[in-house]
Design a protein around this motif. Structure first.
Motif, short mmCIF file in Angstrom:
data_model
loop_
_atom_site.label_atom_id
_atom_site.label_comp_id
_atom_site.label_asym_id
_atom_site.label_seq_id
_atom_site.Cartn_x
_atom_site.Cartn_y
_atom_site.Cartn_z
N UNK A 373 37.10 40.58 39.08
CA UNK A 373 35.86 39.96 39.57
C UNK A 373 36.18 38.58 40.11
N UNK A 374 35.79 38.37 41.35
CA UNK A 374 36.07 37.07 41.97
C UNK A 374 35.01 36.76 43.02
N UNK A 375 34.95 35.51 43.40
CA UNK A 375 33.98 35.05 44.41
C UNK A 375 32.53 35.32 44.02
N UNK A 376 32.28 35.32 42.71
CA UNK A 376 30.89 35.50 42.25
C UNK A 376 30.38 34.16 41.74
N UNK A 377 29.10 33.90 41.96
CA UNK A 377 28.51 32.69 41.41
C UNK A 377 28.07 32.98 39.99
N UNK A 378 27.96 31.96 39.18
CA UNK A 378 27.50 32.17 37.82
C UNK A 378 26.13 32.85 37.87
N UNK A 379 25.97 33.92 37.10
CA UNK A 379 24.69 34.65 37.08
C UNK A 379 24.67 35.86 38.00
N UNK A 415 33.68 32.41 37.26
CA UNK A 415 35.14 32.32 37.27
C UNK A 415 35.78 33.66 37.58
N UNK A 416 37.00 33.59 38.07
CA UNK A 416 37.80 34.80 38.29
C UNK A 416 38.07 35.50 36.97
N UNK A 417 37.99 36.83 36.95
CA UNK A 417 38.30 37.53 35.69
C UNK A 417 38.66 38.98 35.96
N UNK A 418 39.52 39.52 35.12
CA UNK A 418 39.72 40.97 35.06
C UNK A 418 38.89 41.45 33.89
N UNK A 419 38.12 42.51 34.09
CA UNK A 419 37.26 42.98 33.00
C UNK A 419 37.23 44.50 32.95
N UNK A 420 37.26 45.01 31.73
CA UNK A 420 37.10 46.45 31.51
C UNK A 420 36.15 46.61 30.33
N UNK A 434 27.85 47.99 42.98
CA UNK A 434 26.81 47.21 43.65
C UNK A 434 26.92 45.74 43.27
N UNK A 435 26.51 44.91 44.21
CA UNK A 435 26.52 43.47 43.94
C UNK A 435 27.87 42.83 44.22
N UNK A 436 28.72 43.56 44.94
CA UNK A 436 30.09 43.06 45.19
C UNK A 436 30.10 42.10 46.38
N UNK A 437 30.66 40.93 46.19
CA UNK A 437 30.69 39.99 47.31
C UNK A 437 31.92 40.27 48.19
N UNK A 438 31.77 40.32 49.46
CA UNK A 438 32.95 40.45 50.34
C UNK A 438 33.51 41.85 50.34
N UNK A 439 34.81 41.91 50.68
CA UNK A 439 35.53 43.19 50.86
C UNK A 439 35.98 43.71 49.49
N UNK A 440 35.86 45.01 49.26
CA UNK A 440 36.40 45.59 48.03
C UNK A 440 37.70 46.32 48.38
N UNK A 441 38.77 46.02 47.68
CA UNK A 441 40.04 46.68 47.99
C UNK A 441 40.63 47.31 46.73
N UNK A 442 41.62 48.17 46.95
CA UNK A 442 42.27 48.86 45.82
C UNK A 442 42.89 47.85 44.85
#
Ligand code: BGC
Length: 903
Positions: A373-379, A415-420, A434-442
């Motif tokens: 998860x990246x380029x997301x604003x808090x909330x 903040x940037x994070x890896x989450x599972x 849904x709610x993904x900012x920008x380009x989604x890549x592998x």
């Protein structure tokens, strides 16, 4: 030139050696204990049986030198050894004093002469360790939230922590970990293991597993911290269909953590979770809610960085409360944990809307996504909706999931994070993000496949790619559903241990994977439920749900109480499995005997709305009534019961219970007589003129005393198959037995027609429609891509994949004759468009294998070829009999052989 009738094997590499010439070759490998595949921690067996495998037949008089080094923490190691006759290599009884709690063992075996001179190299060392074997060893308590919680769903999940000070870095350390609910443990900010959904699902009223972890490397001298994520899981989460049931086992979750360290000087120390020493604290964590089926909601704004490291300021946390659990229930697992098995890469990533993406992983399975998860604003919130299939318009198909919507959400803290997600599992091929900012890549995701760790033991490959794909799909449905217990499906609001499904699939399962421990573990729960409910409930562990709240004896589903232990015994030869499950099987047969009519037919209706389930999901059954089948339900019930009587008779004979054997033998005769008198006509037709009726009669041997009827029944079955144009006409009950019954009565041709048809309903129809797992219904997806309108439509059920057992024994050509593959059949049947096939199975003696091809005079592969070329491997300790049409059977001792046979 070969005599047409005789098979002349050429052993290019016999598995016997001249002992004088090649003493270095008598090596041993594959040393294991019980049904564990290798090194293992935390076993609960004080006298584990040991097995190993020979590459070469040990010479006359050879012995085995078995060496162990054992040690309990705080004690000195001791070396012990013993010599054993080399003939025995499977489940050899423990030769030393019983193991005590926490005991660590290193073992090896070596072939030696009768004078104890080495004949080969010692095996690789096997390392194993006992868990806490006595009730009194469990000093820790289960601890959890100390605040009032919501009564059922969507409870905010807690974190538990404790600081621990150690006087020096431990020489070794173990964490004994269990939970009411689910737990994931961290030490000093690191995950303790990759295990998921710990401690797994058992009948928690009776037993709760406690896992053992080696945490030596995680701990330091001085300050350390332990942290635990807690989830609702099966214990108090909502489980099952028809609205489900929450809090079934309890409404208070908790973690049990017992850290035991050993210092270099041999002194030991224990740190135990508890609610009284004020070291253990709890607070609400970032998991806002987690429902095994519905999904997990995570709010990163609630994270408390450093919470599982030493010195974290937990002054705002509350003291934990004890969640009481009787320590007598805590036990060491007999199976391996649920773990990540592999990663899947997306095969397509499509933008489907403003901030919306559809990802296809190309394979339906049980998995979770680890997302970057990246380029997301808090909330900002990103959601992941997991589905098996798409609707014809390309949108995600969520209806078939019912309440189990598999919808995870992550709310960012900027903040940037890896989450599972931690406490869910999803059955899916596609995910809509849904709610993904920008380009989604592998690169933004890992799709991690999970199931209980199992050793693969069986393979099959043929010249027909569609059949290979079907087999691949069957393997994937098995993998998706071996999740601590054998479940029906991994996606909708169900995921239960339906007894009927595994009753049918177990012969396939035992070939593909080493499932003895896994299924035997589940059978313990079946026994618990049988004693509790007075019968075998529809699914195990049992949870009362909707119209299924009161268990009632149902044929085929209940017959799992006999068929599953019998299947495990036949594959493993492990008589303990029969011993442990004998009362389960015995009591089921005894119970049903009481429901029979005087003529031996089981026609009494169970006290349950659907009555018997019969040939469940027969393709003519309407979407809303899967039990409405062509075949009489009492015919199916009596046939299955007759088989159970016959199997329990054999169990009683093997266990030396002569009175029972006599009693059940007579019961079998009565049931079979009743079956024939009631359902079979003199001309060989059945009162239900269906594929299912003939298949069960033949495959269960119910017509074996009457050659005329049997031949006629076989002919009629073949005729029905031809009349149907090769389409399948059976549901759950009949499906596994149609191809065997055709082969047993000389109708291989029709068996191949049925197997290779791709018209709906058939196995290859699913493959043609792009299936990557086996479906619940023959027409889960209709030819135009529409989904079956039934409320019960899954794309990942293994039951109809039970056909693989025939593929292994008849296309590949391997089948056990004696328990544990001591003696097995090598009998490929040629048919359909198959020109070559190979199969292998790791038996208790080692790998058995066949690979064959049909070639013509020019040496080209062809279905018309009249030369059969076969390679066969028979492992040391076993024998194989080659059985081919129009040829004398041929016995093979251990060895690798090449056979050429004229057809
Ligand atoms: C399950 C089956 C099960 C059946 C019994 C279904 O909902 O998914 O596989 O055996 O019910 O009725």
């Amino acid at each position: 030139m070969d005599n047409d009738n005789a098979i002349t094997p050429k052993g290019d590499k016999p598995l016997t050696l001249d002992p004088e010439a090649a003493t270095e070759e008598y090596n041993v490998h594959g040393l294991t204990i019980e049904h564990f595949p290798g090194d293992v921690m935390g076993i609960g067996v004080p006298a584990p049986r040991m097995s190993w495998v020979y590459d070469f037949e040990p010479p006359e008089g050879a012995q085995i030198l078995l060496k162990i080094r054992r040690r309990v923490p705080g004690g000195k190691p001791t070396d012990e050894n013993t010599y054993l006759p080399a003939q025995q290599s499977v489940m050899v009884p423990w030769q030393f004093n019983q193991l005590t709690s926490r005991e660590r063992v290193v073992a090896s075996v070596q072939v030696v002469t009768s004078q104890h001179a080495p004949l080969g190299k010692p095996s690789e060392e096997l390392h194993f360790e006992t868990g806490l074997l006595q009730e009194a060893d469990h000093v820790a308590d289960y601890v959890g939230p100390s605040w009032p919680e919501a009564e059922t769903d969507h409870r905010h999940l807690p974190l538990v922590r404790a600081d621990v000070t150690l006087r020096e870095k431990p020489a070794s350390a173990r964490l004994y970990l269990s939970a009411l609910g689910l737990v994931e443990a961290e030490i000093n900010g690191h995950k303790v293991s990759e295990d998921a959904l710990t401690p797994g699902w058992t009948q928690y009223e009776k037993r709760i597993p406690c896992w053992t972890y080696d945490v030596t490397d995680e701990l330091n001298a001085g300050g350390n911290a332990m942290g635990f994520w807690l989830g609702d899981g099966w214990y108090r989460g909502r489980i099952g269909f028809d609205g489900g049931y929450a809090n079934y086992y309890g409404d208070r979750i908790g973690v049990l953590a017992q850290l035991e360290v050993e210092y270099a000087d041999g002194t030991t120390e224990k740190i135990c979770s508890n609610s009284w020493d004020r070291q253990w604290k709890v607070t609400s964590g970032p998991i806002v809610s987690s429902d095994m089926y519905e999904g997990e909601c995570y709010d990163a704004r609630l994270e408390q960085p450093g919470w599982s490291t030493y010195g974290f300021d937990d002054s705002a946390w509350k003291p934990v409360a004890e969640s009481f659990c009787d320590p007598a229930k805590i036990e060491n697992p007999e199976i391996l944990s649920i773990r990540p098995q592999e990663k899947h890469e997306p095969i397509s990533i499509k933008k489907i809307g403003e901030r919306s993406w559809l990802v296809d992983f190309g394979q339906n399975c049980s998995a979770r996504i680890r997302l970057h998860l990246h380029d997301l604003a808090s909330g900002d919130t990103v959601t992941l909706h997991h589905v098996e299939v798409l609707e014809p318009d390309g949108s995600i198909a969520t209806r078939t999931l019912r309440r189990g919507q598999q919808l995870d959400s992550y709310t960012s803290n900027g903040q940037d994070a890896w989450w599972e997600p931690r406490f869910v599992m999803h059955g899916f091929r596609y995910v809509q993000i849904d709610g993904w900012p920008g380009e989604l890549t592998a690169d933004d995701m890992d799709c991690r496949v999970y199931h209980s760790e199992l050793k693969r033991t069986g393979e099959l490959e043929t010249s027909n790619e569609m059949l290979n794909k079907l087999h691949h799909n069957i393997v994937w449905s098995m993998r998706s559903n071996f999740m601590s217990i054998p479940t029906d499906c991994p996606q909708r609001d169900e995921r239960l241990g339906w007894t009927g499904d595994i009753c049918l699939f177990s012969p396939t399962a035992v070939y593909l994977y080493d499932v003895e421990a896994f299924l035997n573990n589940w059978l313990q729960d079946m026994r618990t439920e049988q004693l509790k409910w007075g019968t075998i409930p529809y699914y195990v562990p049992f949870v009362p749900l909707g119209g299924w709240a009161h268990p009632s004896a149902i044929s085929e589903w209940g017959d799992a109480a006999v068929a599953v232990p019998w299947t495990l015994y036949m594959d493993s030869g492990d008589i303990e499995i029969l011993r442990e499950n004998y009362d389960l099987s015995h009591d089921w047969v005894d119970e049903v005997a009481g429901y029979l009519s005087p003529d031996g037919v089981w026609d009494r209706k169970p006290e349950f709305a659907l009555g018997q389930l019969g040939d469940w999901l027969d393709p003519t059954a309407p979407p809303e009534n899967p039990a409405l089948a062509m075949t009489q339900k009492e015919l199916v019930a009596t046939a299955y019961f007759a088989r159970s009587c016959s199997e329990v008779t054999r169990m009683a004979q093997i266990l030396g219970k002569d009175d029972d054997a006599k009693h059940f033998g007579e019961l079998y005769k009565r049931v079979r007589r009743g079956y024939i008198d009631r359902f079979s006509n003199m001309d060989g037709t059945m009162t239900s003129d269906t594929q299912c009726a003939y298949a069960l009669s033949i495959a269960f041997g119910l017509l074996d005393d009457d050659d005329v009827r049997r031949v006629k029944a076989g002919n009629r079955l073949a005729e029905l198959v031809r009349d149907s144009g090769g389409k399948v006409s059976t549901g759950f009950a009949g499906t596994p037995f149609v191809l065997p019954a055709l082969s047993m009565t000389g109708h291989d041709k029709e068996a191949f027609i049925l197997l290779e048809s791709d018209e709906c309903p058939s196995w290859l129809y699913q493959v043609k429609m792009g299936a990557t797992t086996t479906w619940e219904r023959w027409d889960s997806m209709e030819p135009d891509g529409a989904l079956n309108p039934g409320g019960m439509t899954s794309f990942n059920h293994y039951a109809l994949g039970s056909v693989a057992a025939w593929m292994h024994s008849h296309i590949g050509g391997l089948e056990a004759i004696d328990p544990g593959w001591k003696h097995f059949r090598i009998a490929p049947h040629m048919g359909g468009d198959i020109t070559h096939a190979s199969t292998s199975h790791i038996t208790p003696f080692g790998r058995a294998a066949v690979s064959w091809k049909l070639v013509d005079a020019e040496g080209k592969e062809s279905t018309d070829g009249n030369r059969l070329e076969m390679d066969v491997t028979v492992p040391v300790g076993a024998t194989g009999t080659v059985e081919l049409a129009n040829h004398e059977p041929c016995e093979l001792k251990a060895g690798h052989y090449q056979l050429t046979v004229n057809r």
